[in-house]
Design an enzyme around this catalytic site. Structure first.
Site, short mmCIF file in Angstrom:
data_model
loop_
_atom_site.label_atom_id
_atom_site.label_comp_id
_atom_site.label_asym_id
_atom_site.label_seq_id
_atom_site.Cartn_x
_atom_site.Cartn_y
_atom_site.Cartn_z
N ASP A 22 0.86 -1.20 0.00
CA ASP A 22 0.00 0.00 0.00
C ASP A 22 0.89 1.25 0.00
O ASP A 22 1.42 1.63 1.03
CB ASP A 22 -0.88 -0.06 1.27
N ASN A 24 -0.02 4.45 -1.02
CA ASN A 24 -0.65 5.74 -0.68
C ASN A 24 -1.32 5.73 0.70
O ASN A 24 -2.00 6.69 1.07
CB ASN A 24 -1.64 6.18 -1.78
N ASP A 26 -3.83 4.10 2.10
CA ASP A 26 -5.29 4.09 2.29
C ASP A 26 -5.80 2.73 2.77
O ASP A 26 -7.01 2.50 2.79
CB ASP A 26 -6.01 4.51 1.00
N ASP A 30 -1.67 -1.18 -3.98
CA ASP A 30 -1.84 -0.43 -5.23
C ASP A 30 -0.64 -0.64 -6.15
O ASP A 30 0.36 -1.26 -5.77
CB ASP A 30 -2.05 1.07 -4.93
N ASP A 99 -5.11 -11.60 -14.97
CA ASP A 99 -6.22 -12.53 -14.78
C ASP A 99 -7.30 -12.19 -15.81
O ASP A 99 -7.70 -11.03 -15.91
CB ASP A 99 -6.78 -12.36 -13.36
N ASP A 200 -9.51 -17.50 -15.82
CA ASP A 200 -10.40 -17.83 -14.72
C ASP A 200 -11.55 -18.70 -15.25
O ASP A 200 -12.10 -18.41 -16.32
CB ASP A 200 -10.97 -16.51 -14.17
N GLU A 278 -6.90 -21.87 -15.16
CA GLU A 278 -7.20 -22.13 -13.75
C GLU A 278 -7.67 -23.57 -13.60
O GLU A 278 -7.28 -24.26 -12.67
CB GLU A 278 -8.29 -21.19 -13.25
N HIS A 336 -4.98 -17.62 -4.02
CA HIS A 336 -5.92 -16.76 -3.30
C HIS A 336 -7.25 -17.44 -2.98
O HIS A 336 -8.11 -16.82 -2.35
CB HIS A 336 -6.20 -15.52 -4.16
N ASP A 337 -7.45 -18.67 -3.45
CA ASP A 337 -8.69 -19.39 -3.16
C ASP A 337 -8.49 -20.50 -2.14
O ASP A 337 -9.45 -21.17 -1.77
CB ASP A 337 -9.22 -20.08 -4.44
C1 NOJ Z 1 -11.95 -18.58 -9.68
C2 NOJ Z 1 -11.25 -17.50 -8.92
O1 NOJ Z 1 -9.96 -17.92 -8.59
C3 NOJ Z 1 -12.09 -17.19 -7.72
O2 NOJ Z 1 -11.43 -16.36 -6.82
C4 NOJ Z 1 -13.38 -16.59 -8.20
O3 NOJ Z 1 -14.23 -16.37 -7.11
C5 NOJ Z 1 -14.08 -17.51 -9.21
N1 NOJ Z 1 -13.18 -18.09 -10.17
C6 NOJ Z 1 -15.14 -16.75 -9.97
O4 NOJ Z 1 -14.54 -15.82 -10.81
#
Ligand code: NOJ
Length: 567
Positions: A22, A24, A26, A30, A99, A200, A278, A336-337
């Site tokens: 980050d 700036n 906030d 970024d 992405d 994705d 993905e 991230h999932d």
């Molecule tokens: C896969 C992405 O990695 C996930 O974070 C997202 O919620 C779903 N696809 C829907 O776009």
């Protein structure tokens, strides 16, 4: 080695833009923050970056709900900030992929706003609209994020289809105009110089036009609980077919491979760009040359609990044998999932050595490794303690469903939600032992709370100063990989297939042969390798070793990582 493409040699690092840096102050990461940390990434030994979505978005699915495909989210900066970031990355010889979310847009995208405005709007057919049946949705299809996949829109008295959230209407890829509009967006970024895309959710791009009902006999909530939180392989295997049955007509439908081939032909008009799927489905490699260059080997990271040699060997055997000729593997252990590598593959007792083994595995298996920001300092999952802190909409759905519909007591529902919530792995990067982990200035409320364990040594600054830190271990291993052609280009030959506690394999390229042995257990191992070699040169060992190595009596310390060149 020289005939390999850049993405076959590269180690990728996924940046979750809101949580990386980050600049700036906030409370949100970024592009200026990302740019100012490129030297950090370079010195870590990273070759390429994948950015989770950086587009304007109402952020109902944390950026995977895009409201403009050809711009930058204002909270992350401007298009000029992005261009500067890209340019600075390229100057450091770091590639950048973006992405690409093709399955759906945000319901706030102007295309959808127009589409929903009237049945005869020219963009009506850009999304999937259907009549209901006797006052009910067109069929019983579910959204994978919970609830019906159909949302009634009173303005035009039809339902629209959404595989993910109601705020993520599915795009109708059978309509040539919307397809063209998205291909234009693809070209916009390629023309700017980005090096490719992570795709994705391609498996859900088409659905069965006959709209048959699914026949799963379980409720979605039951399946969610049983399948998504399965603690054992057996449990997962028991429920997996029911989960698949629920979505049978909504995923992997005809047409998607032709569409990927079309995308690939666009990409191939440009010099040396990359498509990473993905979806782990091996079929997205096409014939090895006409669809995606890479598809993640997700089955590897689905092992519940600690990694075991059996699991890895079986995974490699299956995955590598299924690849079409010429196709290149792609491995990852977190994103991230998912749950973070340190948490997922730790056991609460030996987390530190297990994290080192996880990295060693990523960097020695055949294929392109993808790392996730924060894993290099051992960031852990963070369990949110108040439902108001959550951003991850499916977790909030799960919480509400549990409390309102199933009568689950709120504290228990909160735990369930926190465990399933992807927020747990998306908290801001911990840069220093300072308020807010040095991510944002003191007193600023960061978009997700910073995990307080930045004060326990889980931060970049302290680990940079500590030669024995996980971060310095990452640096050392990443640099070792760059110097070791067999680990990049070599084939993979498993050894000692019955060994329960350790994993051993050869990586052999034209230039070099390497033996890799990873001891996944807390016990010493005495191993006898019957390998013809005249000289052994230890390239890497996580333990102090004497210079003389006898492969017939190789003794490994608990959790040892051993890599040797065989002449
Ligand atoms: C896969 C992405 O990695 C996930 O974070 C997202 O919620 C779903 N696809 C829907 O776009």
């Amino acid at each position: 080695m020289t005939d390999l493409k850049w993405w076959q040699k590269a180690v990728f690092y996924q940046i979750y833009p809101r949580s990386f840096a980050d600049a700036n102050g906030d409370g949100i990461g970024d592009f200026q923050g990302m740019t100012s940390h490129l030297d950090y990434l370079k010195s870590l030994g990273i070759d390429a970056l994948w950015l989770s979505p950086h587009f304007p978005s109402p952020f109902i699915d944390c950026g995977y709900d895009i409201s403009n495909y050809v711009d930058v989210a204002p909270e992350l900066g401007t298009l000029d900030d992005f261009k500067l970031f890209l340019d600075e990355a390229h100057q450091r010889d770091i590639k950048v992929i973006l992405d690409l979310v093709l399955n759906h847009s945000s319901d706030q995208h102007p295309w959808f706003i127009e589409s929903r405005s009237s049945r005869d709007n020219p963009k009506r057919d850009w999304y999937v609209w259907k009549d209901g049946v006797d006052g009910n949705p067109p069929n019983n299809w579910m959204s994978c994020f919970g609830g019906s996949a159909w949302k009634y829109d009173p303005a035009t008295e039809q339902y629209y289809y959404h595989f993910f959230l109601t705020e993520q209407p599915d795009i109708n890829w059978r309509n040539p105009e919307v397809k063209q509009a998205l291909w234009d967006a693809v070209r916009f970024w390629l023309d700017m110089g980005v090096d490719g895309f992570r795709l994705d959710a391609i498996g859900t791009i088409f659905e069965d036009p006959a709209l048959p009902d699914h026949t799963s006999k379980y409720s979605q909530f039951e399946l969610y609980k049983a399948f998504r939180f399965a603690e054992t392989k057996e449990e997962r295997e028991k429920y997996a077919p029911h989960w698949e049955a629920m979505f049978r007509y909504q995923v992997e439908q005809p047409g998607v491979h032709e569409l990927m081939q079309e995308l690939r032909s666009i990409i191939d008009e440009y010099d040396d760009r990359l498509l990473v799927g993905e979806d782990d489905n091996i079929e997205y490699y096409g014939d090895g040359n006409n669809e995606l260059h890479l598809a993640f080997n997700f089955p590897l990271m689905r092992q519940p609990g600690r990694l075991t040699s059996d699991w890895i060997r079986a995974n490699q055997k299956e995955r590598l044998s299924e690849l079409p000729p010429g196709a290149w593997p792609c491995n990852t252990l977190n994103n991230h999932d998912s749950t973070r590598v340190y948490t997922h593959f730790g056991d609460g007792k030996n987390d530190a050595p297990l994290a080192r083994l996880s990295l060693a595995l990523m960097l020695t298996l055949r294929g392109t490794p993808f790392l996730y920001n924060g894993e290099e300092i051992g960031m852990t999952d963070y369990m949110l303690e108040d439902i108001r802190q959550f951003w991850d909409t499916p977790a909030i759905w799960l919480y509400n469903m549990a409390v309102d519909e199933m009568g689950v007591p709120a504290p228990e529902a909160l735990q369930l939600a926190a465990k399933s919530s992807r927020d747990r792995c998306r908290t801001p990067l911990q840069w220093r032992n300072a308020p807010n982990g040095g991510f944002s200035p003191p007193g600023v409320e960061t978009w997700l709370p910073v995990n307080p364990n930045y004060a326990e040594g889980i931060n970049v600054a302290e680990q940079l100063d500590d030669p024995k830190s996980l971060l310095n271990f990452y640096k050392e291993m990443l640099n070792m990989r760059k110097r070791t052609p067999a680990l990049i280009a070599g084939d993979y030959e498993p050894l000692h297939n019955e060994a329960e506690d350790y994993l051993a394999f050869l990586r052999r390229s034209e230039e070099q042969n390497c033996l890799v042995v990873l001891n996944f257990s807390e016990n010493h191992q005495n191993i006898n390798f019957d390998l013809e070699t005249s000289a052994i040169n230890v390239i890497f060992s996580s333990q102090e070793r004497e210079s003389e190595i006898d492969l017939e009596k190789l003794s490994l310390a608990p959790f040892e990582i051993f890599i040797a060149e065989l002449a």
